[in-house]
Write a protein that holds these residues in place. Structure first.
Motif, PDB file in Angstrom:
ATOM      1  N   ARG A 161       0.851  -1.192   0.000  1.00 56.13           N
ATOM      2  CA  ARG A 161       0.000   0.000   0.000  1.00 56.13           C
ATOM      3  C   ARG A 161       0.883   1.237   0.000  1.00 56.13           C
ATOM      4  N   THR A 162       0.483   2.248  -0.748  1.00 57.16           N
ATOM      5  CA  THR A 162       1.206   3.512  -0.761  1.00 57.16           C
ATOM      6  C   THR A 162       0.224   4.653  -0.553  1.00 57.16           C
ATOM      7  N   VAL A 163       0.628   5.632   0.254  1.00 54.27           N
ATOM      8  CA  VAL A 163      -0.246   6.729   0.641  1.00 54.27           C
ATOM      9  C   VAL A 163       0.556   8.026   0.617  1.00 54.27           C
ATOM     10  N   ASN A 182       7.285  10.074  -5.419  1.00 53.63           N
ATOM     11  CA  ASN A 182       6.065  10.237  -6.192  1.00 53.63           C
ATOM     12  C   ASN A 182       6.385  10.017  -7.676  1.00 53.63           C
ATOM     13  N   GLU A 183       5.626   9.163  -8.348  1.00 52.41           N
ATOM     14  CA  GLU A 183       5.984   8.735  -9.705  1.00 52.41           C
ATOM     15  C   GLU A 183       5.851   9.843 -10.742  1.00 52.41           C
ATOM     16  N   THR A 184       4.994  10.821 -10.492  1.00 52.40           N
ATOM     17  CA  THR A 184       4.829  11.910 -11.452  1.00 52.40           C
ATOM     18  C   THR A 184       5.318  13.211 -10.837  1.00 52.40           C
ATOM     19  N   GLU A 192       0.576  19.845  -5.337  1.00 48.79           N
ATOM     20  CA  GLU A 192      -0.616  19.018  -5.144  1.00 48.79           C
ATOM     21  C   GLU A 192      -0.321  17.751  -4.346  1.00 48.79           C
ATOM     22  N   ARG A 193       0.922  17.291  -4.357  1.00 53.04           N
ATOM     23  CA  ARG A 193       1.317  16.097  -3.594  1.00 53.04           C
ATOM     24  C   ARG A 193       2.705  16.311  -3.024  1.00 53.04           C
ATOM     25  N   ASP A 198       4.498   7.332   1.536  1.00 52.70           N
ATOM     26  CA  ASP A 198       4.778   6.269   2.494  1.00 52.70           C
ATOM     27  C   ASP A 198       4.282   4.961   1.911  1.00 52.70           C
ATOM     28  N   THR A 199       5.056   3.894   2.057  1.00 50.07           N
ATOM     29  CA  THR A 199       4.662   2.583   1.538  1.00 50.07           C
ATOM     30  C   THR A 199       4.834   1.525   2.616  1.00 50.07           C
TER      31      THR A 199
END
Length: 225
Positions: A161-163, A182-184, A192-193, A198-199
């Motif tokens: 899970r990733t949050v 963050n992948e993007t 925005e993020r 956290d994973t």
């Protein structure tokens, strides 16, 4: 140990039924209503062994309630209209890593002392990337009253899970915890993020707020504890 679980869905106004052998420790601003004749006093620190942590987390000047019979108490925020509360059951033999800022109160057996431990992680790359070096662990048996912006979500992490790290409230202490970029890039660039998520992996659960509150993780002082 046994898995941590949510005993109630999160709600703006949370009713509690306290038995005669129960003890409630709660921040006064979250007490909406209580019986007229219930016995209450002040507990200055959540944990005397960790005074600085109790002060930084805002867990001081707690109201302690010890009913002589089963009583109904309502928990709600008098200052934050977006706050919702949920009960998290931590069974005996279980442990929960929790952000102290989201802890509104504790229900435990009258006369017992909740076991709280602290763990430092200076040898982890993830700790340096997020500037979070100290982890606070709550050991069962206890029931924790947890606050989240627009709700508290509890999800199993067995398949990974990733949050968004700004929304993280806690996780089962036995999980494999790490951080991932963050992948993007554009959502991070426009604010925005967060840069990292956290994973978790393993048999347990992660707990997060439905909506990250602005300012929850601001530089060192937001991620340091």
């Amino acid at each position: 140990g046994n898995d941590v679980g949510a005993t109630t869905p999160s709600r703006v106004s949370l009713p509690l039924m306290l038995g005669e052998h129960s003890e409630l420790l709660i921040l006064p601003s979250y007490l909406q209503s209580l019986p007229l004749n219930v016995k209450s006093d002040t507990k200055w620190l959540l944990a005397r062994s960790m005074p600085l942590t109790s002060l930084l987390a805002g867990m001081y000047r707690l109201t302690r309630i010890r009913p002589s019979k089963e009583e109904r108490i309502i928990v709600s925020s008098s200052t934050d209209p977006l706050a919702e509360f949920s009960l998290l059951d931590v069974p005996a033999g279980s442990a929960l890593v929790l952000q102290p800022r989201c802890l509104a109160g504790i229900i435990q057996t009258n006369g017992d002392q909740l076991k709280i431990t602290r763990h430092w992680r200076f040898g982890s790359l993830g700790a340096w990337l997020t500037l979070q070096f100290r982890y606070i662990v709550f050991h069962g048996p206890a029931t924790l009253i947890v606050k989240g912006c627009r709700g508290v979500r509890l999800e199993p992490a067995i398949n990974g899970r990733t949050v968004n790290q700004a929304a993280t409230l806690g996780f089962s202490a036995n999980l494999d915890y790490s951080v991932a970029r963050n992948e993007t890039f554009l959502p991070y660039f426009f604010g925005e993020r967060e840069l990292f998520n956290d994973t978790w992996r393993g048999e347990g659960c992660c707990i997060h707020a439905a909506t990250p509150q602005r300012g929850d993780h601001s530089a060192f002082f937001g991620r340091g504890l």
